[in-house]
Scaffold this motif. Structure first.
Motif, PDB file in Angstrom:
ATOM      1  N   UNK A 161      48.772  29.867  52.207  1.00 33.35           N
ATOM      2  CA  UNK A 161      50.118  29.712  52.782  1.00 33.35           C
ATOM      3  C   UNK A 161      51.165  30.646  52.203  1.00 33.35           C
ATOM      4  N   UNK A 162      50.998  31.063  50.939  1.00 36.52           N
ATOM      5  CA  UNK A 162      52.010  31.919  50.309  1.00 36.52           C
ATOM      6  C   UNK A 162      51.837  33.397  50.638  1.00 36.52           C
ATOM      7  N   UNK A 163      50.752  33.762  51.318  1.00 33.33           N
ATOM      8  CA  UNK A 163      50.542  35.172  51.663  1.00 33.33           C
ATOM      9  C   UNK A 163      51.613  35.648  52.646  1.00 33.33           C
ATOM     10  N   UNK A 164      52.105  36.843  52.442  1.00 33.46           N
ATOM     11  CA  UNK A 164      53.074  37.406  53.380  1.00 33.46           C
ATOM     12  C   UNK A 164      52.371  38.380  54.328  1.00 33.46           C
ATOM     13  N   UNK A 165      53.008  38.627  55.465  1.00 31.56           N
ATOM     14  CA  UNK A 165      52.410  39.538  56.440  1.00 31.56           C
ATOM     15  C   UNK A 165      52.242  40.938  55.854  1.00 31.56           C
ATOM     16  N   UNK A 166      53.202  41.352  55.037  1.00 30.80           N
ATOM     17  CA  UNK A 166      53.106  42.686  54.435  1.00 30.80           C
ATOM     18  C   UNK A 166      51.890  42.785  53.514  1.00 30.80           C
ATOM     19  N   UNK A 167      51.648  41.741  52.725  1.00 31.63           N
ATOM     20  CA  UNK A 167      50.487  41.735  51.822  1.00 31.63           C
ATOM     21  C   UNK A 167      49.191  41.729  52.614  1.00 31.63           C
ATOM     22  N   UNK A 168      49.121  40.882  53.645  1.00 33.46           N
ATOM     23  CA  UNK A 168      47.905  40.792  54.464  1.00 33.46           C
ATOM     24  C   UNK A 168      47.613  42.123  55.140  1.00 33.46           C
ATOM     25  N   UNK A 169      48.637  42.717  55.757  1.00 32.44           N
ATOM     26  CA  UNK A 169      48.440  43.987  56.459  1.00 32.44           C
ATOM     27  C   UNK A 169      47.997  45.090  55.493  1.00 32.44           C
ATOM     28  N   UNK A 170      48.586  45.092  54.297  1.00 33.22           N
ATOM     29  CA  UNK A 170      48.239  46.135  53.324  1.00 33.22           C
ATOM     30  C   UNK A 170      46.783  46.033  52.901  1.00 33.22           C
ATOM     31  N   UNK A 171      46.304  44.810  52.654  1.00 32.45           N
ATOM     32  CA  UNK A 171      44.924  44.628  52.213  1.00 32.45           C
ATOM     33  C   UNK A 171      43.947  44.954  53.344  1.00 32.45           C
ATOM     34  N   UNK A 172      44.248  44.507  54.560  1.00 37.60           N
ATOM     35  CA  UNK A 172      43.349  44.798  55.684  1.00 37.60           C
ATOM     36  C   UNK A 172      43.314  46.295  55.971  1.00 37.60           C
ATOM     37  N   UNK A 173      44.465  46.960  55.874  1.00 39.37           N
ATOM     38  CA  UNK A 173      44.483  48.413  56.067  1.00 39.37           C
ATOM     39  C   UNK A 173      43.664  49.111  54.986  1.00 39.37           C
ATOM     40  N   UNK A 174      43.789  48.633  53.739  1.00 32.10           N
ATOM     41  CA  UNK A 174      43.001  49.217  52.656  1.00 32.10           C
ATOM     42  C   UNK A 174      41.509  49.068  52.948  1.00 32.10           C
ATOM     43  N   UNK A 175      41.096  47.858  53.369  1.00 30.78           N
ATOM     44  CA  UNK A 175      39.680  47.598  53.625  1.00 30.78           C
ATOM     45  C   UNK A 175      39.136  48.514  54.710  1.00 30.78           C
ATOM     46  N   UNK A 176      39.879  48.652  55.776  1.00 32.25           N
ATOM     47  CA  UNK A 176      39.419  49.517  56.866  1.00 32.25           C
ATOM     48  C   UNK A 176      39.405  50.971  56.433  1.00 32.25           C
ATOM     49  N   UNK A 177      40.302  51.310  55.519  1.00 29.61           N
ATOM     50  CA  UNK A 177      40.298  52.659  54.973  1.00 29.61           C
ATOM     51  C   UNK A 177      39.079  52.957  54.125  1.00 29.61           C
ATOM     52  N   UNK A 178      38.433  51.909  53.643  1.00 29.98           N
ATOM     53  CA  UNK A 178      37.189  52.061  52.878  1.00 29.98           C
ATOM     54  C   UNK A 178      35.965  52.121  53.789  1.00 29.98           C
ATOM     55  N   UNK A 179      36.222  52.091  55.105  1.00 24.50           N
ATOM     56  CA  UNK A 179      35.115  52.117  56.065  1.00 24.50           C
ATOM     57  C   UNK A 179      34.505  50.754  56.293  1.00 24.50           C
ATOM     58  N   UNK A 180      35.185  49.680  55.870  1.00 26.05           N
ATOM     59  CA  UNK A 180      34.671  48.316  56.017  1.00 26.05           C
ATOM     60  C   UNK A 180      35.250  47.643  57.255  1.00 26.05           C
TER      61      UNK A 180
ATOM     62  N   UNK B 180      41.064  37.112  48.537  1.00 23.26           N
ATOM     63  CA  UNK B 180      42.369  36.530  48.834  1.00 23.26           C
ATOM     64  C   UNK B 180      43.448  37.417  48.252  1.00 23.26           C
ATOM     65  N   UNK B 181      44.589  37.385  48.879  1.00 28.62           N
ATOM     66  CA  UNK B 181      45.739  38.116  48.342  1.00 28.62           C
ATOM     67  C   UNK B 181      46.061  37.625  46.939  1.00 28.62           C
ATOM     68  N   UNK B 182      45.993  36.314  46.732  1.00 31.16           N
ATOM     69  CA  UNK B 182      46.315  35.733  45.427  1.00 31.16           C
ATOM     70  C   UNK B 182      45.390  36.288  44.342  1.00 31.16           C
ATOM     71  N   UNK B 183      44.090  36.294  44.605  1.00 31.37           N
ATOM     72  CA  UNK B 183      43.146  36.790  43.604  1.00 31.37           C
ATOM     73  C   UNK B 183      43.337  38.284  43.364  1.00 31.37           C
ATOM     74  N   UNK B 184      43.605  39.022  44.428  1.00 29.84           N
ATOM     75  CA  UNK B 184      43.849  40.457  44.265  1.00 29.84           C
ATOM     76  C   UNK B 184      45.065  40.699  43.378  1.00 29.84           C
ATOM     77  N   UNK B 185      46.109  39.897  43.566  1.00 34.07           N
ATOM     78  CA  UNK B 185      47.308  40.082  42.734  1.00 34.07           C
ATOM     79  C   UNK B 185      47.022  39.733  41.280  1.00 34.07           C
TER      80      UNK B 185
END
Length: 556
Positions: free
Chosen positions: A383-402, A331-336
């Motif tokens: 509900x508190x996640x922002x689009x910028x946070x979500x996009x950043x984490x998903x981009x990071x994950x795909x950058x790891x080859x996941x 989750x974005x919350x746990x990552x933060x």
């Protein structure tokens, strides 16, 4: 009166299908059902015709847990419903909740929102009585040990070296260390004793690893209850009580059938904790689900360093399972939080903190890859996640080859998990190269060092307190080649629960090594982890009650 808790309110408002209908959907004949009301049944596996099924097994794990919440069980249930919507014959295999955490701080274990197994109230409370059966079986064995000491001690058990502790399904710190047998000669032999929580009992582990009643009794007979004055082991079989203990557990061995809110059949059975036990649902339930389904979605407690490691090194190894895919919940919350943000400040957007917190998630990705599994990252939306946070984490994950997908199953059930299901199905098509991390034949000490250095990122392992003497004892009795069940805090890769992120080079202190010969592994106690938790200052029980119509209030 409707519940103020949204999870409970959603569960209470659901229209559940009769359990016979759910069984038919799973391919379980009605004669195999032992109903516990309208929506719960035990399944007599001997009356289920084996289909020779080759179901695919999906293991759901998560990043290191935080007070911000991750939603592993919610994701597991929602993914199963999404796979059902995709036309795959799917079943869920989960653990049963323990009453200690339900009444304490963690809450139940049935998922949340529109991704739950139901009836939620029953499952989170007494369910079918499995935990009570385990508790009384464990404590009957303890009573029989003390009675043997009182009645002449024919086996020559040293009262100072009785290993078998009592258990109770409550977080009760006052019972961690007790003295029994006080009050004079007619009250038994005085000795030091203590209580563990039920989920830490070897009986629980045995129930979850036994293949049938005969195997259950063989394992119970191998339980080491203590040692003689000459340091030789005494087992439940030596006491001649394995049959009686098995008799108390014969019904508890049968898997429990319930349903998800989406109508997917679910087997909820067994419940060892992943921080102090092996953290997986029963092998019997998993095998039954695999025999009946195309896809089985199961979870293992906490992160890849605990439940998943034990699933892959203990349960899968002993049970002959081959996991085909893995999901890592974040989750974005746990990552933060892992990125240094305080819990009270998590609502504010902080992309940089979320990306800093991916150090923790990266370690979990690497861990699963060590087992030959390529994880799909499920970003569980809050509900508190922002689009910028979500996009950043998903981009990071795909950058790891996941492979990665946003999961919205809490809000939308299976519909909110369709994107995640697509990614999981793609991985299932590719297959996995699962392999255990270590070879138990190398010895307990070597296995511990492998787990500590490769999974936890430790730089050194120190055997302290009782551990060196216990290691010599294991070698003396030929128990040094059993798998290891690590007991460690769930909050960190280290033994320090406050060390978030991905700490490296730390020292892991192993203070005790406990043989669980019936279960087939050795428990390694690390740091300050305890096998009997305590209640918090404001336990969840303070908010609970029952309405006039009998419905629960305050469960979560």
């Amino acid at each position: 009166m409707p519940s103020e808790n949204p999870d409970l309110a959603i569960a209470q408002a659901a229209a559940l299908r009769p359990i016979a209908e759910i069984a038919a959907r799973a391919g379980i004949p009605e004669e195999a059902l032992i109903p516990h009301g309208h929506h719960i049944a035990k399944v007599d596996r001997s009356r289920v015709t084996p289909s020779g099924g080759t179901g695919k097994l999906v293991l759901v794990s998560a990043m290191s847990p935080t007070p911000a919440g991750e939603g592993k069980s919610t994701t597991t249930v929602g993914l199963a419903d999404a796979l059902s919507l995709a036309g795959r014959r799917t079943m869920v295999a989960l653990r049963e909740p323990a009453l200690g955490p339900v009444m304490g701080v963690k809450g139940g274990a049935t998922g949340g929102g529109h991704a739950q197994v139901v009836p939620m109230e029953n499952i989170n409370l007494h369910f079918t009585g499995d935990f009570h059966a385990i508790q009384i079986a464990n404590n009957t064995l303890a009573a029989l040990v003390d009675n043997h000491l009182h009645q002449g001690n024919e086996l020559g058990i040293d009262p100072r070296r009785v290993q078998w502790r009592r258990v109770v399904d409550v977080n009760d710190r006052a019972l961690r260390h007790v003295v029994v047998g006080l009050g004079g000669p007619t009250q038994g032999v005085p000795r030091e004793d203590g209580f563990d929580i039920v989920v830490a009992s070897e009986i629980m582990a045995i129930l979850c690893l036994a293949t049938d009643v005969a195997d259950l009794e063989r394992r119970i007979a191998r339980i080491v209850v203590g040692f003689r004055y000459d340091r030789s082991p005494v087992t439940a079989g030596d006491l001649g009580v394995a049959g009686a203990i098995t008799l108390l557990l014969k019904d508890a061995l049968l898997p429990n059938l319930v349903q998800t809110l989406g109508g997917t059949p679910a087997l909820v059975h067994g419940g060892p904790f992943a921080n102090i036990a092996h953290g997986c649902n029963s092998l019997a339930a998993t095998r039954l689900a695999l025999d009946l389904s195309e896809v089985v979605v199961t979870e293992a407690g906490f992160g890849s360093d605990l439940g998943a490691e034990k699933f892959l090194d203990i349960k899968a190894r002993l049970g002959g399972l081959h996991p085909d895919a893995a999901v890592l919940v974040a989750t974005v919350r746990a990552l933060k939080m892992h990125g240094g943000v305080a819990k009270d400040d998590l609502a504010a957007e902080d992309v940089d903190a979320a990306l800093r917190g991916t150090a923790n998630l990266r370690r979990h990705v690497e861990n699963l890859r060590r087992f030959g599994l390529e994880p799909v990252i499920a970003l569980n939306r809050f509900p508190t996640d922002t689009e910028a946070e979500i996009d950043a984490v998903l981009d990071w994950a795909r950058g790891q080859g996941c492979r990665a997908a946003l999961s919205e199953v809490w809000a939308s059930g299976g519909e909110g998990g369709r994107a995640l299901a697509e990614e999981v199905l793609a991985v299932l098509e590719e297959g996995s190269d699962y392999r255990p991390l270590y070879d138990p034949a190398d010895g307990v000490e070597a296995s511990i060092r492998t787990i500590a250095t490769e999974v936890y990122g430790a730089g050194e392992v120190l055997l302290t307190d009782r551990a060196p003497a216990q290691l010599r004892m294991l070698r003396r009795h030929g128990w040094d080649t059993l798998p290891v069940c690590m007991a460690k805090t769930q909050y960190s890769f280290s033994e320090d629960p406050t060390a978030l992120g991905a700490p490296d080079g730390h020292t892991l202190h192993v203070r005790d090594l406990v043989p669980r010969i019936g279960a087939g592994f050795v428990v390694a106690l690390t740091g300050a982890v305890m096998t009997m938790p305590g209640l918090p200052k404001e336990p969840a029980a303070l908010r609970m009650g029952v309405e006039a119509d009998g419905t629960a209030r305050g469960l979560f």
